[in-house]
Motif scaffolding. Sequence first.
Motif, mmCIF file in Angstrom:
data_model
loop_
_atom_site.group_PDB
_atom_site.id
_atom_site.type_symbol
_atom_site.label_atom_id
_atom_site.label_comp_id
_atom_site.label_asym_id
_atom_site.label_seq_id
_atom_site.Cartn_x
_atom_site.Cartn_y
_atom_site.Cartn_z
ATOM 1 N N LEU A 87 0.799 -1.213 0.094
ATOM 2 C CA LEU A 87 0.068 -0.012 -0.096
ATOM 3 C C LEU A 87 0.870 1.260 0.065
ATOM 4 O O LEU A 87 0.409 2.291 -0.469
ATOM 5 N N ILE A 88 1.994 1.353 0.647
ATOM 6 C CA ILE A 88 2.838 2.455 0.713
ATOM 7 C C ILE A 88 3.396 2.516 -0.769
ATOM 8 O O ILE A 88 3.594 3.716 -1.339
ATOM 9 N N VAL A 89 3.852 1.504 -1.264
ATOM 10 C CA VAL A 89 4.430 1.685 -2.714
ATOM 11 C C VAL A 89 3.339 2.259 -3.651
ATOM 12 O O VAL A 89 3.641 3.135 -4.477
ATOM 13 N N LEU A 90 2.108 1.610 -3.591
ATOM 14 C CA LEU A 90 1.070 1.924 -4.233
ATOM 15 C C LEU A 90 0.305 3.257 -4.277
ATOM 16 O O LEU A 90 0.254 4.131 -5.026
ATOM 17 N N LEU A 91 0.070 3.558 -2.911
ATOM 18 C CA LEU A 91 -0.931 4.922 -2.566
ATOM 19 C C LEU A 91 -0.053 5.773 -1.373
ATOM 20 O O LEU A 91 -0.491 6.673 -1.283
ATOM 21 N N GLY A 92 1.050 5.467 -1.003
ATOM 22 C CA GLY A 92 1.626 6.198 -0.246
ATOM 23 C C GLY A 92 2.951 7.140 -0.534
ATOM 24 O O GLY A 92 3.891 7.426 -0.016
ATOM 25 N N PHE A 147 3.712 4.940 -7.127
ATOM 26 C CA PHE A 147 2.932 5.362 -8.148
ATOM 27 C C PHE A 147 1.995 6.745 -7.634
ATOM 28 O O PHE A 147 2.116 7.878 -8.258
ATOM 29 N N PHE A 148 1.307 6.432 -6.782
ATOM 30 C CA PHE A 148 0.257 7.655 -6.290
ATOM 31 C C PHE A 148 0.586 7.997 -4.919
ATOM 32 O O PHE A 148 0.876 7.234 -3.936
#
Length: 343
Positions: A162-167, A171-172
């Motif tokens: 989640l950190i890589v994707l949204l944090g 990415f984001f």
Amino acid sequence: MVPTLLGVLFLTFVVTQFVPGGPIEQISNQLNSLSVSGEASSGSSTVYRGASGLAEEHIKQLEEFYGFDKPFFERFVNLVSNYLVFDLGQSYFHHQSVSDLIISKLPVSISLGLWSFFIIYSICIPLGIKKAVRHGTQFDLVSSTIILIGYSIPGFVLGIGLIVLLGGGSFFDVFPTRGIVSDNWDSLNFFDKIIDYLWHMTLPIICSVISSFAVMTMLTKNSFIEEINKQYVLTARSKGLTENEILYKHVFKNALIPILTGFPAQFISAFFTGSILIETIFSLDGIGLLSYESILHRDYPVVLGTLFLFTLLGLIAKLLTDISYAFVDPRIGFTSVEGKRND
């Protein structure tokens, strides 16, 4: 409870006393760093002797200061006697009372635990009931697949993802990944404070509840299915009762017995189970992060103090679970079979 608590303390005490890298070794390494960087003065040669380490007299002074000069069993007895009055000692690293240190970290762990607990119970019980009623349907199969996939993903692995994707990792940059509030939280109005707090807690809460969904949902489903297949349900149907009347007037109170009796243990464990990794990943200054840092710094009073607290609360929760069985289900008692025969 008492032998278990003493056994846990004894084993941990043994490990902490003989594992390398204790406070004396850390002080020696710090002096070594000062000596290498040239910050140690020439007059410090009586304290630190290069590769030879600390002078012998100073090692003895440190052992006396930390209590390592006393025999092993005497130190353990002193530890237990202090814990009986909830004196958890002083932290080596933070230089303050372990009790005060734990109390200062409680709000973060309690906040994470309460949210996780209420979300799990408020979603899993209704979902488990619906799965039991619609057992074998497409809804049951799809929902089981989703929650079992979530169960197979460890919370800390999901947190990193989640950190890589949204944090803001790759990415984001949607959610913050440090602390439970922003630095300017005091200057925000009441509504913005609530939004800011919830925004910070979103990712940690998701990681905390994801693995518990499957356990609670399937426990609820299996409990209801077991009750639905019993003879009294067939009798109720033969009397012309509707399915809702059977479910909520008869099945509901019996099926919730194993769930309600596990309530105390779930409530207490929600504050501590898995919190070490989650708090470390998201930099939440709670008891879990405190425990992790105390292990790294060999802060033995904090390690033993937090372990004592966790073990004691866990044992109390199990005791309350056993007692709650007798209150929830009148068929269960703690009197012996022999005593009943004598009566």
